[in-house]
Motif scaffolding. Structure first.
Motif, PDB file in Angstrom:
ATOM      1  N   TYR A 212       0.819  -1.214   0.000  1.00  0.00           N
ATOM      2  CA  TYR A 212       0.000   0.000   0.000  1.00  0.00           C
ATOM      3  C   TYR A 212       0.853   1.264   0.000  1.00  0.00           C
ATOM      4  CZ  TYR A 212      -4.746  -1.769   0.811  1.00  0.00           C
ATOM      5  OH  TYR A 212      -5.981  -2.342   0.673  1.00  0.00           O
ATOM      6  N   PHE A 213       1.980   1.210   0.708  1.00  0.00           N
ATOM      7  CA  PHE A 213       2.778   2.432   0.875  1.00  0.00           C
ATOM      8  C   PHE A 213       4.193   2.293   0.328  1.00  0.00           C
ATOM      9  CE2 PHE A 213      -0.540   2.690   4.102  1.00  0.00           C
ATOM     10  CZ  PHE A 213      -0.994   3.997   3.952  1.00  0.00           C
ATOM     11  N   GLY A 214       4.552   1.081  -0.140  1.00  0.00           N
ATOM     12  CA  GLY A 214       5.919   0.827  -0.579  1.00  0.00           C
ATOM     13  C   GLY A 214       6.332   1.657  -1.781  1.00  0.00           C
ATOM     14  N   THR A 215       7.604   1.996  -1.849  1.00  0.00           N
ATOM     15  CA  THR A 215       8.162   2.660  -3.023  1.00  0.00           C
ATOM     16  C   THR A 215       9.370   1.840  -3.480  1.00  0.00           C
ATOM     17  OG1 THR A 215       9.442   4.066  -1.559  1.00  0.00           O
ATOM     18  CG2 THR A 215       7.424   5.021  -2.485  1.00  0.00           C
ATOM     19  N   PRO A 216       9.797   1.909  -4.742  1.00  0.00           N
ATOM     20  CA  PRO A 216       9.190   2.725  -5.804  1.00  0.00           C
ATOM     21  C   PRO A 216       7.835   2.171  -6.247  1.00  0.00           C
ATOM     22  CG  PRO A 216      10.860   1.269  -6.721  1.00  0.00           C
ATOM     23  CD  PRO A 216      10.919   1.090  -5.231  1.00  0.00           C
ATOM     24  N   LYS A 217       7.074   3.038  -6.870  1.00  0.00           N
ATOM     25  CA  LYS A 217       5.792   2.628  -7.435  1.00  0.00           C
ATOM     26  C   LYS A 217       5.463   3.524  -8.616  1.00  0.00           C
ATOM     27  CE  LYS A 217       2.979   5.667  -4.634  1.00  0.00           C
ATOM     28  NZ  LYS A 217       1.575   5.967  -4.663  1.00  0.00           N
ATOM     29  N   GLY A 218       4.625   3.062  -9.489  1.00  0.00           N
ATOM     30  CA  GLY A 218       4.227   3.918 -10.598  1.00  0.00           C
ATOM     31  C   GLY A 218       3.907   3.148 -11.859  1.00  0.00           C
ATOM     32  N   ILE A 219       3.669   3.921 -12.920  1.00  0.00           N
ATOM     33  CA  ILE A 219       3.484   3.345 -14.259  1.00  0.00           C
ATOM     34  C   ILE A 219       4.474   4.078 -15.160  1.00  0.00           C
ATOM     35  CG2 ILE A 219       1.877   2.958 -16.163  1.00  0.00           C
ATOM     36  CD1 ILE A 219      -0.432   3.150 -14.171  1.00  0.00           C
ATOM     37  N   GLU A 220       5.356   3.342 -15.799  1.00  0.00           N
ATOM     38  CA  GLU A 220       6.388   3.962 -16.636  1.00  0.00           C
ATOM     39  C   GLU A 220       6.476   3.248 -17.979  1.00  0.00           C
ATOM     40  OE1 GLU A 220      10.057   3.718 -14.488  1.00  0.00           O
ATOM     41  OE2 GLU A 220       9.460   5.251 -13.037  1.00  0.00           O
ATOM     42  N   LEU A 221       7.234   3.863 -18.877  1.00  0.00           N
ATOM     43  CA  LEU A 221       7.521   3.179 -20.143  1.00  0.00           C
ATOM     44  C   LEU A 221       8.799   2.387 -19.973  1.00  0.00           C
ATOM     45  CD1 LEU A 221       6.759   5.692 -23.033  1.00  0.00           C
ATOM     46  CD2 LEU A 221       5.652   3.502 -22.548  1.00  0.00           C
ATOM     47  N   LYS A 222       8.741   1.128 -20.316  1.00  0.00           N
ATOM     48  CA  LYS A 222       9.920   0.276 -20.186  1.00  0.00           C
ATOM     49  C   LYS A 222       9.901  -0.731 -21.331  1.00  0.00           C
ATOM     50  CE  LYS A 222      12.157  -2.466 -16.592  1.00  0.00           C
ATOM     51  NZ  LYS A 222      12.176  -2.811 -15.180  1.00  0.00           N
ATOM     52  N   ASN A 223      11.021  -0.924 -21.960  1.00  0.00           N
ATOM     53  CA  ASN A 223      11.114  -1.854 -23.102  1.00  0.00           C
ATOM     54  C   ASN A 223      10.009  -1.603 -24.128  1.00  0.00           C
ATOM     55  OD1 ASN A 223      13.268  -3.070 -21.767  1.00  0.00           O
ATOM     56  ND2 ASN A 223      11.898  -4.510 -20.714  1.00  0.00           N
ATOM     57  N   GLY A 224       9.717  -0.321 -24.311  1.00  0.00           N
ATOM     58  CA  GLY A 224       8.748   0.029 -25.352  1.00  0.00           C
ATOM     59  C   GLY A 224       7.296  -0.226 -25.004  1.00  0.00           C
ATOM     60  N   GLU A 225       7.008  -0.524 -23.737  1.00  0.00           N
ATOM     61  CA  GLU A 225       5.591  -0.671 -23.354  1.00  0.00           C
ATOM     62  C   GLU A 225       5.395  -0.156 -21.932  1.00  0.00           C
ATOM     63  OE1 GLU A 225       4.168  -4.669 -22.677  1.00  0.00           O
ATOM     64  OE2 GLU A 225       6.204  -5.433 -22.505  1.00  0.00           O
ATOM     65  N   LYS A 226       4.129   0.000 -21.544  1.00  0.00           N
ATOM     66  CA  LYS A 226       3.854   0.486 -20.194  1.00  0.00           C
ATOM     67  C   LYS A 226       4.169  -0.596 -19.174  1.00  0.00           C
ATOM     68  CE  LYS A 226       0.223   3.841 -21.109  1.00  0.00           C
ATOM     69  NZ  LYS A 226      -1.228   4.009 -21.046  1.00  0.00           N
ATOM     70  N   TYR A 227       4.651  -0.157 -18.027  1.00  0.00           N
ATOM     71  CA  TYR A 227       5.095  -1.083 -16.981  1.00  0.00           C
ATOM     72  C   TYR A 227       4.595  -0.525 -15.644  1.00  0.00           C
ATOM     73  CZ  TYR A 227       8.597  -3.262 -13.869  1.00  0.00           C
ATOM     74  OH  TYR A 227       9.231  -3.942 -12.879  1.00  0.00           O
ATOM     75  N   GLY A 228       3.774  -1.299 -14.941  1.00  0.00           N
ATOM     76  CA  GLY A 228       3.241  -0.840 -13.656  1.00  0.00           C
ATOM     77  C   GLY A 228       3.891  -1.607 -12.521  1.00  0.00           C
ATOM     78  N   PHE A 229       4.212  -0.919 -11.427  1.00  0.00           N
ATOM     79  CA  PHE A 229       4.918  -1.614 -10.345  1.00  0.00           C
ATOM     80  C   PHE A 229       4.632  -1.000  -8.976  1.00  0.00           C
ATOM     81  CE2 PHE A 229       8.107   1.752 -10.128  1.00  0.00           C
ATOM     82  CZ  PHE A 229       7.959   2.312 -11.390  1.00  0.00           C
TER      83      PHE A 229
END
Ligand code: IPM
Ligand code: MG
Length: 360
Positions: free
Chosen positions: A142-159
């Protein structure tokens, strides 16, 4: 006479309807016992966003911090579903939990004898269930970092990051063992240690803390198995200890043993700041203004406030007894009525419980 200041955060949807009934019941407690409650209302969630463009205004947070305890209704509504994540009503809930350091979430799942017939489980499996789920509330994915949605290897990557400090596990484990000591001395710690490193640390740390509580019988269970066992044989559990995300899921599951989300209260405790009490159900925006939702979860949350924040055990028991008498006498809101049964409104259920308290 002792006076307690209660921050009253009704929130959105049917939040006001259910907190109104909890306030009514606390007024009965005031009349019967030598105590005074000061209710100080403030906005949280979507209604706060409408007025201040933030779901958790500083004024609300400061009021909560300076109170003796916080009573919350519920937040959220379909009109806020399209807002950006940082201003969504749910964010206020996570924000206030973090700011008040409410790391220990107590969610009792009790099947009352008066209501075993509404449990979706067979009566003999459900009857007598009395589980206290202790959910860690300020850490984990719930509170952990890193977190987000980024572009990686040419596609969206959520973590997101599932993570716990040893100290966070220790402090919640102590709460769980202490709670077990006051109940049937059985504690089941739930994790996913066969797959997750963070769960391996969880299990190791809980085992260390266990040494300080030799009278408590500790077992460990993987979360998938726990989800199954809660349905298969709920009476095997006394206290369940688990992390934030597993606790979120298992507590919703366990609430169904009782037959309705409208029955289950919760307490969120800190060791330094005021505690917060809220029903585990949401804001039910489609039912807003209809005076039909069940106020019992919020009334029982107010009872938990008396016990855990103000040390008023008799008064707590008085509310629980009065709720059970209302059920025994056949009063049912729609969510807990079997087909063909007469139902009462939200405010009528509150009146009945209020009168039960003053009647004896
Ligand atoms: C709960 C709720 C919250 C949670 C949401 C509304 C953020 O599901 O209190 O269980 O996930 O903790
Ligand atoms: Mg939840």
């Amino acid at each position: 006479m002792k006076t307690y200041n209660i921050a009253l955060l009704a929130g959105d949807g049917t939040g006001k309807e259910v907190t109104d009934e909890a306030v009514k019941v606390l007024k009965a407690i005031e009349q019967k016992y030598k105590v005074e409650f000061n209710f100080e209302p403030a906005l949280i969630g979507g209604c706060a966003y409408d007025k201040y463009k933030t779901p958790l205004p500083d004024t609300t947070l400061n009021l909560a911090k300076s109170s003796d305890a916080v009573l919350l209704g519920a937040v959220g509504g379909w009109e806020y579903d399209k807002l950006p994540p940082e201003v969504r009503p749910e964010r206020a809930l996570l924000g206030i939990r973090k700011e008040l350091n409410l790391f220990a979430n107590l969610r009792p799942a009790v099947v009352y004898p008066e209501l075993t017939s509404i449990s979706p489980l067979k009566e003999d499996i459900a009857a007598g269930t009395d589980i206290m789920i202790i959910r860690e509330l300020t850490g984990d994915v719930y509170f952990g970092t890193p977190k987000g949605i980024e572009l990686k290897n040419g596609e969206k990557y959520g973590f997101n990051n599932m993570c716990y400090y040893e100290s966070e596990i220790k402090r919640i484990a102590h709460i769980a063992f202490k709670t077990a000591m006051q109940r049937n001395k059985k504690l089941c710690s739930v994790d996913k240690a066969n797959v997750l490193d963070v769960s391996r640390l969880w299990r190791e740390t809980v085992a260390q803390v266990a040494k300080e509580y030799p009278q408590v019988e500790l077992t460990n269970m993987y979360v998938d198995n726990a989800a199954m066992q809660i349905i298969r044989a709920p009476k095997q559990f006394d206290v369940i200890l688990t992390g934030n995300i597993f606790g979120d899921i298992l507590s919703d599951e366990a609430s169904m043993l009782a037959g309705s989300l409208g029955l289950l209260p919760s307490a969120s405790l800190s060791d330094t700041k005021p505690a917060m009490y809220e029903p585990i159900h949401g804001s039910a925006p489609d039912l807003k203004g209809l005076n039909i939702v069940n106020p019992i979860a919020t009334i029982l949350s107010a009872a938990m406030m008396l016990k855990y924040s103000f040390n008023m055990n008799n008064e707590h028991d008085d509310i629980v007894k009065s709720v059970r008498k209302a059920l025994k006498d056949g009063f049912r809101t729609k969510d807990i009525a079997l087909q063909g049964m007469e139902t009462v409104s939200t405010s009528k259920m509150g009146d009945v419980i209020y009168n039960n308290i003053l009647a004896d």
